[in-house]
Design a protein around this motif. Structure first.
Motif, PDB file in Angstrom:
ATOM      1  N   SER A   2       0.910  -0.791   0.018  1.00  0.00           N
ATOM      2  CA  SER A   2       0.154  -0.239   0.281  1.00  0.00           C
ATOM      3  C   SER A   2       1.387   0.973   0.110  1.00  0.00           C
ATOM      4  N   SER A   3       2.235   1.235   0.933  1.00  0.00           N
ATOM      5  CA  SER A   3       2.599   2.913   0.408  1.00  0.00           C
ATOM      6  C   SER A   3       3.215   2.084  -0.711  1.00  0.00           C
ATOM      7  N   SER A   4       3.571   1.546  -1.363  1.00  0.00           N
ATOM      8  CA  SER A   4       4.663   1.153  -2.619  1.00  0.00           C
ATOM      9  C   SER A   4       3.600   2.063  -3.346  1.00  0.00           C
ATOM     10  N   ALA A   5       2.144   2.138  -3.842  1.00  0.00           N
ATOM     11  CA  ALA A   5       1.174   2.022  -4.335  1.00  0.00           C
ATOM     12  C   ALA A   5       0.451   3.474  -4.234  1.00  0.00           C
ATOM     13  N   GLN A  23      -7.768   2.003  -3.979  1.00  0.00           N
ATOM     14  CA  GLN A  23      -6.474   1.100  -4.065  1.00  0.00           C
ATOM     15  C   GLN A  23      -6.572   0.124  -3.151  1.00  0.00           C
ATOM     16  N   ALA A  24      -8.134  -0.323  -2.748  1.00  0.00           N
ATOM     17  CA  ALA A  24      -8.177  -1.964  -2.666  1.00  0.00           C
ATOM     18  C   ALA A  24      -8.449  -3.039  -3.804  1.00  0.00           C
ATOM     19  N   ILE A  25      -8.946  -2.021  -4.939  1.00  0.00           N
ATOM     20  CA  ILE A  25      -8.351  -3.070  -6.700  1.00  0.00           C
ATOM     21  C   ILE A  25      -6.574  -3.293  -6.802  1.00  0.00           C
ATOM     22  N   ILE A  26      -6.194  -1.520  -6.828  1.00  0.00           N
ATOM     23  CA  ILE A  26      -4.898  -1.340  -7.126  1.00  0.00           C
ATOM     24  C   ILE A  26      -4.069  -2.989  -6.225  1.00  0.00           C
ATOM     25  N   GLU A  27      -4.212  -3.219  -4.554  1.00  0.00           N
ATOM     26  CA  GLU A  27      -3.026  -3.672  -3.878  1.00  0.00           C
ATOM     27  C   GLU A  27      -3.947  -5.193  -4.778  1.00  0.00           C
ATOM     28  N   HIS A  28      -5.311  -5.458  -4.577  1.00  0.00           N
ATOM     29  CA  HIS A  28      -5.690  -6.914  -5.166  1.00  0.00           C
ATOM     30  C   HIS A  28      -4.971  -7.834  -6.740  1.00  0.00           C
ATOM     31  N   GLY A  33      -4.458 -10.912  -8.251  1.00  0.00           N
ATOM     32  CA  GLY A  33      -5.932 -11.625  -8.907  1.00  0.00           C
ATOM     33  C   GLY A  33      -6.388 -11.175  -9.840  1.00  0.00           C
ATOM     34  N   ASP A  34      -7.730 -11.054 -10.175  1.00  0.00           N
ATOM     35  CA  ASP A  34      -8.439 -11.375 -11.277  1.00  0.00           C
ATOM     36  C   ASP A  34      -9.283 -10.455 -10.385  1.00  0.00           C
ATOM     37  N   ALA A  35      -9.754  -9.366 -11.665  1.00  0.00           N
ATOM     38  CA  ALA A  35     -10.760  -8.358 -11.567  1.00  0.00           C
ATOM     39  C   ALA A  35     -11.616  -7.760 -12.266  1.00  0.00           C
ATOM     40  N   LEU A  36     -12.851  -7.516 -11.590  1.00  0.00           N
ATOM     41  CA  LEU A  36     -14.357  -6.680 -12.884  1.00  0.00           C
ATOM     42  C   LEU A  36     -14.896  -5.448 -12.014  1.00  0.00           C
ATOM     43  N   VAL A  37     -14.369  -4.326 -12.564  1.00  0.00           N
ATOM     44  CA  VAL A  37     -14.497  -3.068 -12.092  1.00  0.00           C
ATOM     45  C   VAL A  37     -15.551  -1.947 -12.615  1.00  0.00           C
ATOM     46  N   LEU A  38     -16.441  -1.837 -12.509  1.00  0.00           N
ATOM     47  CA  LEU A  38     -17.720  -0.720 -12.202  1.00  0.00           C
ATOM     48  C   LEU A  38     -17.236   0.696 -11.454  1.00  0.00           C
ATOM     49  N   MET A  39     -16.334   1.211 -12.497  1.00  0.00           N
ATOM     50  CA  MET A  39     -16.695   3.248 -11.928  1.00  0.00           C
ATOM     51  C   MET A  39     -16.755   3.511 -13.038  1.00  0.00           C
ATOM     52  N   PRO A  40     -17.736   4.721 -12.388  1.00  0.00           N
ATOM     53  CA  PRO A  40     -18.004   5.385 -13.328  1.00  0.00           C
ATOM     54  C   PRO A  40     -16.902   6.457 -13.994  1.00  0.00           C
ATOM     55  N   THR A  41     -17.071   7.005 -14.952  1.00  0.00           N
ATOM     56  CA  THR A  41     -16.112   7.897 -16.104  1.00  0.00           C
ATOM     57  C   THR A  41     -15.926   8.763 -15.597  1.00  0.00           C
TER      58      THR A  41
END
Length: 607
Positions: A2-5, A23-28, A33-41
């Motif tokens: 987390s400190s590096s990110a 932060q949680a997405i980046i660390e995962h 880890g694989d991820a599906l991210v839904l985030m507004p424009t």
């Protein structure tokens, strides 16, 4: 980790802290880890794969559907000192070989590739021989056959999981309802991926809907509050795009057309001017826009009804990506509903597809005609609850008046029935108002019991009544292309007096409209809080940014976003360390531009 990110976020990108679940997405993802991210424009999706790419060994492969988006992303990363490149058809053979060489040599941290190129054996073999840190699949909703941006080649991206199962994948989108999310998971084999669903809310966007009266006049009035700003005007047809762009130019607006039927070179030039120069209005069909990475679009106007809530959300989401105030304005009428209903009926799609499209159109009509908070209605479509009205849509700012239209609805529905369900709004209105022209007399419609029973309402009011009766499902346009209206199963209860009908009151007088326009204009001018005594410095900072961008052949926002310039304007930093503390000023940009911007700020202080 987390400190590096966080260090990369601050030193490379110049942002003080993560937002939401970044932060949680980046660390995962950074941990494999694989991820599906839904985030507004505008929510910072790109950071969710760019920072893991910098944390992990190897080069990240970013699947992106548009050449313009790849180029902008690469330009922005290079400004930050990140080694990035793209592979697409805009490069000649020698340039492509050079990019491939740099990738194979490990000289790149991010490589943007179109899905069509990624799926070639040449590209897959190159990936197999080179250390890859992760796969990022941007605009992942393109995998959905029910989506508005379906791209068949996205379906084949499951090959990444099959050939490279050990490399983490992150799929990202700003537009996906629950069925689309399920399809993304299934088609991309992301069943084991962790899902991150951020709020779909874009609180900086003010949503407005206007009933179509004189659409060009209405657009002109709307643009008064956005003079000199970058914006997008969407039209349904190519012809309307060209006519509207020409008319705007005649009105003194710097407007450019864009649609799929244009010469490819002209289309590319217009898009580049919009992206790289300030103050242009792009008039376009929905062929323009997916992935447009321009943060300072201050408004999106729809001159016709979009096809779905997903399309509307994504198109309006191109406004205000920088988090500053922006407007989304929709102007629609009953003719739009009839046209879209006919498009659906006459398409070659199967019945299941048509049923889905009709449902999506009904959802959008419900949004357009709601008298409640528009943001609550919009977010509810995506499965999100907003606890209280937003205070930043037309219904919140100027609550609409409603009236009991049960009797009027009965008159309208009865007229539709007694004329044989074979006529459109113009004829029905004439019958209701008792206008006995030759056609009405020849059809003997002047002898009907509904002839003249609606003389107390004018033509515009009746047009609004019929539009709202269609939107509420009490009438439906025919599917043969003639614009006629028919009763629905729901009509019976109203005709029997067993169901009441509450409608929005129609448009006010011209004087009231002018007053509302004045309020909107004042609100927009005040939204950036540029005081009169600050205007000269604001213009100077923007001019400096434009000169630097022109020298380097990049969009102005790649140098600094408007939000960063506003912070400079507010805080007036006098040292490099103070300037470096402003959000959006990373170490590389401070090194490249710090002295020149401090010089501009100092010069203004001495005036």
């Amino acid at each position: 980790m987390s400190s590096s990110a966080l260090h990369i976020l601050q030193s490379v990108f110049g942002y003080p802290a993560f937002r939401g679940e970044q932060q949680a997405i980046i660390e995962h993802v950074a941990s494999g880890g694989d991820a599906l991210v839904l985030m507004p424009t505008g929510g910072g999706k790109s950071l969710c794969y760019q920072i893991p790419a910098l944390l992990r060994d190897g080069c990240a492969i970013v699947v992106s559907p548009l050449i313009a988006l790849m180029q902008d992303q690469v330009d922005a990363l290079r400004q930050l000192g990140v080694e990035a490149a793209f592979l697409n058809s805009s490069l000649d053979a020698q340039a492509q070989r050079e990019v491939e060489r740099r990738f194979a040599d490990g000289a790149l941290k991010l490589l943007y590739v179109a899905p069509e190129r990624l799926l070639t054996e040449r590209c897959l073999d190159l990936i197999a021989r080179t250390p890859v840190s992760l796969f990022a699949i941007d605009e992942a909703h393109c995998v959905s056959q029910w989506g508005h941006d379906f791209r068949p080649e996205y379906r084949a991206l499951t090959i990444l999981h099959e050939r490279f199962p050990a490399i983490p994948r992150i799929a990202l989108t700003a537009t996906a309802d629950a069925p689309t999310r399920r399809e993304i998971v299934e088609r991309l084999a992301l069943e084991s991926a962790r899902q991150f669903v951020a709020s779909f809310d874009r609180p900086n966007i003010c949503y407005r809907v206007a009933e179509k009266d004189d659409a060009r006049r209405q657009l002109k009035d709307f643009l008064v509050a956005h003079k000199g700003a970058s914006g997008i005007v969407y039209c349904l047809s190519r012809r309307k795009v060209e006519d509207t762009a020409d008319w705007l130019v005649e009105q003194g607006v710097a407007a450019l057309p864009y649609h799929a039927g244009m010469d490819a070179a002209m289309r590319a030039r217009n898009q580049q001017r919009f992206l790289r120069e300030e103050g242009f209005v792009m008039v376009a069909t929905i062929a323009f826009g997916m992935g447009i990475d321009k943060p300072d679009v201050r408004f999106v106007a729809h001159m016709d009804l979009p096809k779905s809530m997903e399309g509307y959300y994504q198109e309006t989401g191109r406004a205000g990506r920088d988090g500053l105030p922006a407007d989304a304005w929709l102007c629609y009428g009953l003719g739009d509903v009839v046209t879209l209903a006919q498009f659906i009926a006459q398409s070659e799609s199967g019945e299941e597809r048509k049923r889905v499209e009709r449902r999506k159109l009904d959802e959008l009509l419900g949004y357009a005609e709601t008298t409640a908070c528009r943001r609550q209605r919009l977010l509810a479509y995506f499965g999100e609850t907003l606890p209280k009205p937003c205070g930043n849509c037309d219904n919140c700012l100027e609550p609409p008046e409603t009236w009991d239209a049960s009797v009027v609805a009965q008159k309208a529905l009865s007229c539709v029935y007694r004329t044989g369900q074979r006529y459109g709004v113009t004829h029905l209105t004439a019958v209701l108002r008792g206008e006995a022209d030759d056609r009405i007399r020849s059809l003997r419609h002047d002898e009907l019991s509904t002839f003249g029973v609606g003389a107390d309402l004018d033509k515009q009011q009746w047009r609004g009544v019929f539009r709202q009766l269609v939107a509420t499902g009490l009438l439906t346009p025919d599917e043969e292309g003639y614009g006629t209206l028919r009763l629905t199963a729901s009509s019976r209860d109203v005709l029997r007096g067993e169901k009441s009908v509450l409608l929005r009151r129609q448009a006010d007088s011209a004087g009231r409209r002018a007053k509302r326009q004045k309020v909107r204009t004042e609100r927009t001018r005040a939204s950036l809080d540029i005081a009169p005594h600050e205007a000269a410095l604001w213009d100077a900072l923007r001019d400096l940014r434009a000169r630097l961008a022109k020298e380097q052949g990049v969009p102005a926002y790649v140098i600094f976003h408007d939000a960063t310039l506003l912070s400079m304007l507010r805080e007036r930093p006098q040292t490099l360390s103070a300037l470096g503390a402003i959000s959006g000023v990373g170490e590389r940009k401070l090194e490249r531009y710090g002295e020149v911007f401090l010089g501009e700020l100092a010069a203004s202080a001495n005036v």
